[in-house]
Design a protein around this motif. Structure first.
Motif, PDB file in Angstrom:
ATOM      1  N   SER A  76      12.596   4.034  -9.924  1.00 24.92           N
ATOM      2  CA  SER A  76      12.933   3.342  -8.681  1.00 24.92           C
ATOM      3  C   SER A  76      11.682   2.940  -7.906  1.00 24.92           C
ATOM      4  CB  SER A  76      13.831   4.230  -7.815  1.00 24.92           C
ATOM      5  OG  SER A  76      14.190   3.571  -6.622  1.00 24.92           O
ATOM      6  N   THR A  77      10.657   3.795  -7.880  1.00 22.36           N
ATOM      7  CA  THR A  77       9.441   3.449  -7.157  1.00 22.36           C
ATOM      8  C   THR A  77       8.695   2.305  -7.833  1.00 22.36           C
ATOM      9  OG1 THR A  77       8.250   5.213  -8.342  1.00 22.36           O
ATOM     10  CG2 THR A  77       9.117   5.736  -6.160  1.00 22.36           C
ATOM     11  N   MET A  97       0.827  -1.205   0.000  1.00 21.46           N
ATOM     12  CA  MET A  97       0.000   0.000   0.000  1.00 21.46           C
ATOM     13  C   MET A  97       0.870   1.266   0.000  1.00 21.46           C
ATOM     14  SD  MET A  97      -3.134  -0.982  -0.214  1.00 21.46           S
ATOM     15  CE  MET A  97      -2.484  -2.304  -1.259  1.00 21.46           C
ATOM     16  N   ALA A  98       1.922   1.265   0.803  1.00 23.24           N
ATOM     17  CA  ALA A  98       2.809   2.432   0.847  1.00 23.24           C
ATOM     18  C   ALA A  98       3.525   2.617  -0.491  1.00 23.24           C
ATOM     19  CB  ALA A  98       3.831   2.270   1.974  1.00 23.24           C
ATOM     20  N   SER A  99       3.926   1.519  -1.113  1.00 23.37           N
ATOM     21  CA  SER A  99       4.607   1.620  -2.407  1.00 23.37           C
ATOM     22  C   SER A  99       3.677   2.171  -3.477  1.00 23.37           C
ATOM     23  CB  SER A  99       5.136   0.243  -2.817  1.00 23.37           C
ATOM     24  OG  SER A  99       5.791   0.311  -4.063  1.00 23.37           O
ATOM     25  N   LEU A 100       2.418   1.755  -3.472  1.00 18.14           N
ATOM     26  CA  LEU A 100       1.458   2.277  -4.435  1.00 18.14           C
ATOM     27  C   LEU A 100       1.255   3.782  -4.241  1.00 18.14           C
ATOM     28  CD1 LEU A 100      -1.210  -0.570  -4.466  1.00 18.14           C
ATOM     29  CD2 LEU A 100       0.205   0.147  -6.395  1.00 18.14           C
ATOM     30  N   GLU A 127      10.164  -0.038  -9.634  1.00 17.62           N
ATOM     31  CA  GLU A 127      10.959  -1.234  -9.358  1.00 17.62           C
ATOM     32  C   GLU A 127      10.805  -1.680  -7.904  1.00 17.62           C
ATOM     33  OE1 GLU A 127      12.456  -3.316 -11.159  1.00 17.62           O
ATOM     34  OE2 GLU A 127      12.286  -2.287 -13.077  1.00 17.62           O
ATOM     35  N   GLU A 128      10.601  -0.720  -7.008  1.00 17.70           N
ATOM     36  CA  GLU A 128      10.332  -1.084  -5.619  1.00 17.70           C
ATOM     37  C   GLU A 128       9.004  -1.829  -5.519  1.00 17.70           C
ATOM     38  OE1 GLU A 128      10.419   1.104  -1.287  1.00 17.70           O
ATOM     39  OE2 GLU A 128       9.302   2.064  -2.912  1.00 17.70           O
ATOM     40  N   LEU A 129       8.006  -1.400  -6.301  1.00 20.63           N
ATOM     41  CA  LEU A 129       6.729  -2.114  -6.311  1.00 20.63           C
ATOM     42  C   LEU A 129       6.919  -3.524  -6.852  1.00 20.63           C
ATOM     43  CD1 LEU A 129       3.716  -2.026  -5.772  1.00 20.63           C
ATOM     44  CD2 LEU A 129       3.384  -1.070  -8.071  1.00 20.63           C
ATOM     45  N   ASN A 130       7.727  -3.668  -7.908  1.00 17.82           N
ATOM     46  CA  ASN A 130       8.079  -5.009  -8.388  1.00 17.82           C
ATOM     47  C   ASN A 130       8.682  -5.849  -7.266  1.00 17.82           C
ATOM     48  OD1 ASN A 130       7.281  -5.217 -11.055  1.00 17.82           O
ATOM     49  ND2 ASN A 130       9.190  -4.406 -11.880  1.00 17.82           N
TER      50      ASN A 130
END
Length: 419
Positions: free
Chosen positions: A404-405, A336-339, A407-410
């Motif tokens: 980067s965000t 949720m935070a990544s989204l 890829e962080e979600l990935n």
């Protein structure tokens, strides 16, 4: 007084000189991924752990070897013969086999199988983390190089301007205050460029280590590759469920819980004694010659019934279950935070790209012409240059943050949604 402006406008510095093929490694994102999978030493080392775990599984499937004993008479006083193994001598042969009860062998195999699965999941989790690091550094390096090229261009332009102003100052055509103001701008831009170079050196170090290469990496990014990073169309709750299904670290936690349960089953089985079955041949030492006997032995579980190991295994299950539940909550919150971060960066980037960036490029070109014609003062010129450079740097940083965000979600989903 302003003859030097001809040089100022005539100077068209290029981007950073492209590194020769033998001095750098030009890679696309996909090529970097392939090289990473083939060369990364941490992944190669982790594969040996998987091989070792599979070997332990083979070992767990093996049966215990039988035990054979052989005894002969060292000296026969009746016949005064040393090592008498003849028909009138004495020889004893024993054989014994350990038989596991309560399914201990199968329980050990199940535990070793789960341990092998754990090492494979740990390899996937390591791959997930290293790939996120690789891609974030790759695009960070690319956009930092774009900023560095523009700053190098600005430095060359400003250096020419400062040189011209210093010549005019010696002729008393400009004030010292104007010269110092331009030198301060040059110094600030030089420091900013050095800061970017330090960041590039750090990104290069990490990338070269991840790819196990010695040549510097020069990222090659196409305009068609970046649009693949876009907001997912599936609901947020569906993404959370995807993460719970595919995250290797959650599967690792589940495997550890499963191992704790299998270990409890094994410890309970170990409370039951095993059986030793054997046979004995005694040539002349028993009540009849050539005695053959069958033996059976078993431990009596009077004192040690494996109570402590069983209690410890039961507590370990509770411990691992608690960690697994904590990981489930953590994963949901992380997704949720990544989204939220993806949406925030996407919204910010869309608000400044397109028309805004085009206007800034046009403004930067127009500053030179306006300064030549005397339409803007030195202070206005310096202010516009500082604003343009800072905006350019922040824009490229925002573009790198956007990738980067995603890829962080990935990474947090355990999937490669944006390939």
């Amino acid at each position: 007084m302003r003859f030097f402006l001809v040089l100022f406008l005539g100077l068209v510095p290029g981007l950073l000189t492209r590194a020769r093929a033998q001095d750098s490694l030009v890679l696309s994102r996909r090529q970097a991924d392939s090289l990473f999978l083939a060369n990364n030493l941490l992944l190669l080392a982790e594969r040996f752990r998987v091989d070792a775990s599979q070997a332990q599984l083979i070992q767990a499937r093996l049966y215990d070897n039988p035990t054979v004993g052989f005894e002969i008479s060292t000296y026969n006083p009746d016949r005064r013969k040393v090592l008498d193994v003849g028909s009138q001598g004495q020889t004893i042969v024993t054989i014994e086999q350990l038989l596991y009860t309560a399914g201990k062998r199968n329980k050990r195999i199940a535990l070793a199988t789960e341990a092998t699965r754990l090492t494979e999941l740990e390899l996937l989790d390591l791959l997930r983390g290293l790939r996120y690091e690789l891609r974030s550094r790759f695009y960070g390096l690319y956009f930092a190089r774009q900023t560095l090229a523009r700053f190098t261009q600005q430095l060359a332009t400003l250096q020419t301007t400062v040189d011209g102003y210093e010549r005019e100052y010696t002729r008393n055509n400009v004030s010292l205050r104007e010269v110092l103001r331009l030198k301060a701008l040059l110094f600030q831009l030089s420091n900013d460029r050095t800061e970017i170079q330090l960041q590039l050196a750090d990104d290069q170090r990490v990338l070269q280590t991840l790819l196990s290469v010695e040549l510097p990496i020069r990222p090659m990014v196409s305009d068609e590759g970046l649009p693949t990073y876009r907001l997912p169309t599936v609901p947020d709750d569906s993404l959370r469920q995807l993460a719970l299904q595919h995250r290797p670290d959650l599967r690792v936690a589940n495997s550890l819980t499963r191992q704790a349960e299998l270990n409890l089953n094994l410890q309970r089985a170990l409370a039951r004694p095993d059986v030793r079955v054997g046979g004995t041949y005694d040539q002349a030492g028993s009540y009849v010659p050539h005695y053959v006997g069958l033996g059976l032995s078993v431990d009596l579980p009077v004192f040690n019934r494996n109570q402590g190991a069983i209690a410890a295994a039961r507590s370990q299950i509770g411990y691992q279950q608690g960690l697994e539940r904590q990981r489930v909550i953590q994963i949901g919150n992380e997704v949720m935070a990544s989204l939220q971060k993806v949406r925030a960066v996407e919204q910010q980037l869309q608000s400044v790209t397109g028309r805004f960036t085009n206007q800034f490029d046009e403004l930067n070109k127009g500053v030179l012409l306006s300064f030549q014609k005397g339409n803007i003062s030195l202070i206005e010129f310096v202010d516009l240059i500082e604003t343009y450079n800072e905006s350019l740097r922040e824009l490229n940083r925002l573009k790198a943050d956007r990738v980067s965000t995603y890829e962080e979600l990935n990474y947090l989903l355990g999937l490669d949604l944006f390939n």
